[in-house]
Write a protein that holds these residues in place. Structure first.
Motif, PDB file in Angstrom:
ATOM      1  N   GLY A 164     -11.382 -39.658  68.728  1.00 36.07           N
ATOM      2  CA  GLY A 164     -11.589 -40.901  69.466  1.00 36.07           C
ATOM      3  C   GLY A 164     -10.434 -41.198  70.386  1.00 36.07           C
ATOM      4  O   GLY A 164     -10.035 -40.368  71.217  1.00 36.07           O
ATOM      5  N   ASP A 165      -9.831 -42.387  70.219  1.00 37.04           N
ATOM      6  CA  ASP A 165      -8.702 -42.795  71.051  1.00 37.04           C
ATOM      7  C   ASP A 165      -7.366 -42.421  70.441  1.00 37.04           C
ATOM      8  O   ASP A 165      -6.312 -42.881  70.892  1.00 37.04           O
ATOM      9  N   LEU A 239     -17.948 -34.899  67.155  1.00 39.43           N
ATOM     10  CA  LEU A 239     -17.046 -35.733  67.950  1.00 39.43           C
ATOM     11  C   LEU A 239     -17.720 -36.194  69.236  1.00 39.43           C
ATOM     12  O   LEU A 239     -17.669 -37.362  69.593  1.00 39.43           O
ATOM     13  N   GLU A 240     -18.352 -35.261  69.939  1.00 37.95           N
ATOM     14  CA  GLU A 240     -18.977 -35.592  71.209  1.00 37.95           C
ATOM     15  C   GLU A 240     -20.317 -34.892  71.340  1.00 37.95           C
ATOM     16  O   GLU A 240     -20.468 -33.750  70.926  1.00 37.95           O
TER      17      GLU A 240
END
Length: 372
Positions: A164-165, A239-240
């Motif tokens: 993520g971030d 994740l994506e």
């Protein structure tokens, strides 16, 4: 700024729309020319036609970036008395390379479908149909205590541990490693033939499949052991996710007639075809540049009130209306939105990397249809 090569611009495109996003039937990439050719001007176009090649030559562009591949099916010959052969000949004669970014640019975040969704003013957009999921791995590597910081830093620089971030995410467990160096070994710790027990730290870190080789190499180079002990595990988590088409909300509900006029105005088309699915209001919109007839059921299942796409045939239109999904077909050529979008994004990216290159938007309209 140094000289810019075709490979430098390909690198920018690969960072944005990598080949792994493309459908397996799609011949994306460098189709004509050589990666080491030096260029300073790039022409961006939807299609590569004889007129476009002439435009590139007159603009002194050494590279054409197109959405639709010039060579879509394998060529059995390059006859210069055929339209395609003449284009290939003209590119080679003028020293012009040709690069295609097709379904990979459709799928890529910020690509063709995001450009269309943004132009139509859609909000809260999401992928319409998933086409690619980046496999996720966990790396577990056993490291002596005095090398943990070095190995952890190398893993982070290689891109591992991004969630993520957050970056440089690791989990560490202390334990005891046991080994016996055999004849011929050059151990960092211990002696040949003698069993050793070393206090070690197991570092666990997640990474995507695309950087596995890079992370593995960075770990090996940073690790003090001659033969580091490590494992890769395939994870179920994602994740994506990437995919074709977009679906989102309008800022306010519209009638189908009003929405169709909105599409005409925002996409600059003189005429479009409409299929009425029977809903009194349009709130949720799916959009897919190019030919989206195969995705009507996906749009209906995702709760779309209308699908904006091109090349809808008669029977698909009938079947889609029966699903209660409306269609607005502004034609395949709306993908020309990529010309300005690609030129602007690559120009910015080239500047950030110190590449001396100008990106030109083709002025040639390759729409084959005329409306009477």
């Amino acid at each position: 700024m140094g000289q810019t090569k075709v490979s430098d611009i390909i690198g920018l495109m690969e960072e944005w729309a990598p080949k792994k996003f493309a459908y397996d039937w799609d011949p994306v990439g460098l189709q004509i020319g050589r990666p080491d050719a030096v260029i300073d001007r790039v022409l961006v176009t939807l299609d590569v036609t004889e007129e476009v090649v002439k435009e590139a030559a007159e603009s002194s562009a050494g590279l054409i970036i197109a959405h639709h591949p010039l060579i879509f099916r394998p060529m059995k010959s390059v006859r210069t008395d055929t339209p395609q052969g003449r284009i290939v000949e003209a590119c080679i004669r003028n020293g012009i390379s040709v690069f295609a970014a097709h379904t990979n640019l459709d799928v890529a975040p910020g690509g063709v479908n995001d450009m269309l969704a943004e132009r139509l003013g859609l909000r809260e957009t999401a992928i319409l149909t998933e086409t690619y999921v980046e496999p996720l791995y966990k790396l577990a590597v056993y490291t002596p205590h005095d090398s943990v910081d070095k190995v952890r830093e190398a893993l982070g620089k290689a891109g591992a541990g991004a969630i993520g971030d957050y970056v440089n995410c690791t989990y560490e467990i202390e334990g005891t490693g046991r080994f016996t160096p055999a004849e011929g070994a050059d151990p960092y710790i211990g002696k040949i033939g003698k069993s050793e027990a070393v206090e070690e730290t197991k570092i666990e870190v997640v990474l995507t499949a695309s950087i596995r080789s890079k992370v593995e190499q960075a770990m090996i180079e940073a690790h003090p052991y001659e033969e580091p002990a490590y494992d890769f595990f395939v994870l179920d988590q994602r994740l994506e996710e990437y995919g074709i088409g977009r679906i989102g909300k309008l800022g306010r509900p519209m009638s189908l007639q009003e929405f169709a006029e909105h599409v005409k105005e925002r996409l600059g088309v003189p005429v479009l075809r409409v299929v009425d699915g029977g809903k009194p209001e349009i709130r949720t919109v799916a959009v897919l540049g190019g030919s989206g007839g195969k995705y009507t059921a996906d749009a209906a299942n995702r709760g779309a009130d209308v699908l904006v796409t091109g090349d809808i045939d008669f029977h698909t239109a009938q079947d889609t209306a029966a699903l209660g999904l409306s269609i607005v077909d502004p034609g395949h050529h709306i993908e020309r939105i990529m010309v300005g979008g690609v030129a602007e994004r690559l120009g910015r990216a080239a500047g950030e990397k110190g590449l001396a290159c100008t990106f030109i938007e083709s002025g040639i309209i390759t729409e084959p249809f005329r409306f009477i």
